[in-house]
Design a protein around this motif. Sequence first.
Motif, PDB file in Angstrom:
ATOM      1  N   UNK A 106       6.352  28.179  21.348  1.00 42.00           N
ATOM      2  CA  UNK A 106       6.719  26.790  21.035  1.00 42.00           C
ATOM      3  C   UNK A 106       7.801  26.633  19.973  1.00 42.00           C
ATOM      4  N   UNK A 107       7.736  27.411  18.898  1.00 47.86           N
ATOM      5  CA  UNK A 107       8.733  27.239  17.839  1.00 47.86           C
ATOM      6  C   UNK A 107      10.128  27.610  18.340  1.00 47.86           C
ATOM      7  N   UNK A 108      10.214  28.679  19.153  1.00 40.40           N
ATOM      8  CA  UNK A 108      11.519  29.084  19.676  1.00 40.40           C
ATOM      9  C   UNK A 108      12.011  28.126  20.751  1.00 40.40           C
ATOM     10  N   UNK A 109      11.100  27.614  21.583  1.00 38.22           N
ATOM     11  CA  UNK A 109      11.534  26.653  22.608  1.00 38.22           C
ATOM     12  C   UNK A 109      12.035  25.359  21.957  1.00 38.22           C
ATOM     13  N   UNK A 110      11.424  24.957  20.845  1.00 37.00           N
ATOM     14  CA  UNK A 110      11.907  23.766  20.140  1.00 37.00           C
ATOM     15  C   UNK A 110      13.306  24.008  19.606  1.00 37.00           C
ATOM     16  N   UNK A 111      13.550  25.172  19.023  1.00 33.20           N
ATOM     17  CA  UNK A 111      14.873  25.470  18.499  1.00 33.20           C
ATOM     18  C   UNK A 111      15.907  25.477  19.616  1.00 33.20           C
ATOM     19  N   UNK A 112      15.550  26.040  20.777  1.00 31.66           N
ATOM     20  CA  UNK A 112      16.489  26.050  21.899  1.00 31.66           C
ATOM     21  C   UNK A 112      16.717  24.638  22.438  1.00 31.66           C
ATOM     22  N   UNK A 113      15.688  23.800  22.426  1.00 35.13           N
ATOM     23  CA  UNK A 113      15.850  22.410  22.859  1.00 35.13           C
ATOM     24  C   UNK A 113      16.824  21.669  21.940  1.00 35.13           C
ATOM     25  N   UNK A 114      16.737  21.935  20.629  1.00 35.68           N
ATOM     26  CA  UNK A 114      17.653  21.304  19.677  1.00 35.68           C
ATOM     27  C   UNK A 114      19.082  21.794  19.921  1.00 35.68           C
ATOM     28  N   UNK A 115      19.253  23.096  20.129  1.00 37.68           N
ATOM     29  CA  UNK A 115      20.587  23.646  20.386  1.00 37.68           C
ATOM     30  C   UNK A 115      21.159  23.090  21.695  1.00 37.68           C
ATOM     31  N   UNK A 116      20.310  22.900  22.694  1.00 37.57           N
ATOM     32  CA  UNK A 116      20.770  22.314  23.945  1.00 37.57           C
ATOM     33  C   UNK A 116      21.229  20.877  23.767  1.00 37.57           C
ATOM     34  N   UNK A 117      20.493  20.107  22.966  1.00 37.58           N
ATOM     35  CA  UNK A 117      20.894  18.730  22.698  1.00 37.58           C
ATOM     36  C   UNK A 117      22.212  18.695  21.930  1.00 37.58           C
ATOM     37  N   UNK A 151      20.038  12.032  15.657  1.00 34.74           N
ATOM     38  CA  UNK A 151      18.846  11.196  15.535  1.00 34.74           C
ATOM     39  C   UNK A 151      17.972  11.252  16.792  1.00 34.74           C
ATOM     40  N   UNK A 152      18.536  11.743  17.886  1.00 30.36           N
ATOM     41  CA  UNK A 152      17.778  11.819  19.132  1.00 30.36           C
ATOM     42  C   UNK A 152      17.360  13.245  19.489  1.00 30.36           C
ATOM     43  N   UNK A 153      17.562  14.174  18.600  1.00 28.52           N
ATOM     44  CA  UNK A 153      17.149  15.535  18.875  1.00 28.52           C
ATOM     45  C   UNK A 153      15.622  15.617  18.926  1.00 28.52           C
ATOM     46  N   UNK A 154      15.086  16.530  19.716  1.00 28.37           N
ATOM     47  CA  UNK A 154      13.618  16.660  19.794  1.00 28.37           C
ATOM     48  C   UNK A 154      13.041  17.148  18.463  1.00 28.37           C
TER      49      UNK A 154
END
Length: 205
Positions: A153-164, A172-175
Amino acid sequence: MASRTPCQFFEVKCTHDVQLDIKVIIQDSRRSPSACWPDKLDVAEPPRPDPISPLLPCVMPRKLSDEKIEAYLDDHPSWAILSTIDQDGFPHTVPLGYFRLGRDIIMGVRDGTRKVANAERNPNVSILLEDGSSMADIRGVLFQGHARIVREPRETLQLAIEGARARGVPETEWPTAPRPGATYIRMTPVRTVSWDYATSTPDQA
């Protein structure tokens, strides 16, 4: 004593730009060929093809520099072709969205799919990007490398932020929390092949 079979003549018609009348002679094998074969057949010579034009010189594409490859990845419409190896040894190829993170290529996927199972069983994968409509402007990059499945989960969140960030989403809309079941394929290239016909030159070899 058996009588000899006389020569038989048949008229055969075929079309090859002009109509040809060919007299075909079938004769008894015991007769001399010269007894029936005429001195000259009345056959029109078919038209000869035009001489073959000289071959055009080969056009060799130029390679993209590392900087241009990175720019191409960032500017591409965010779709790439991922190829993994099925259990039976055949390639499994699908289009996926992606973004670049340093040298790595990140692709969001659904867990439990064939491509995920393939990459876990055999991490050797390839990713292809190409655009253009003719030999005058085709360019592309093929990456071959090793894939890693990301579920933590922690790594998937970081990748989601990088994707955004890569898509230009406002900060302000980053996960702020990992999405349940989020899974990524993170591919690290070990070999890169590129081509750019837009800046190619004829091969003088």
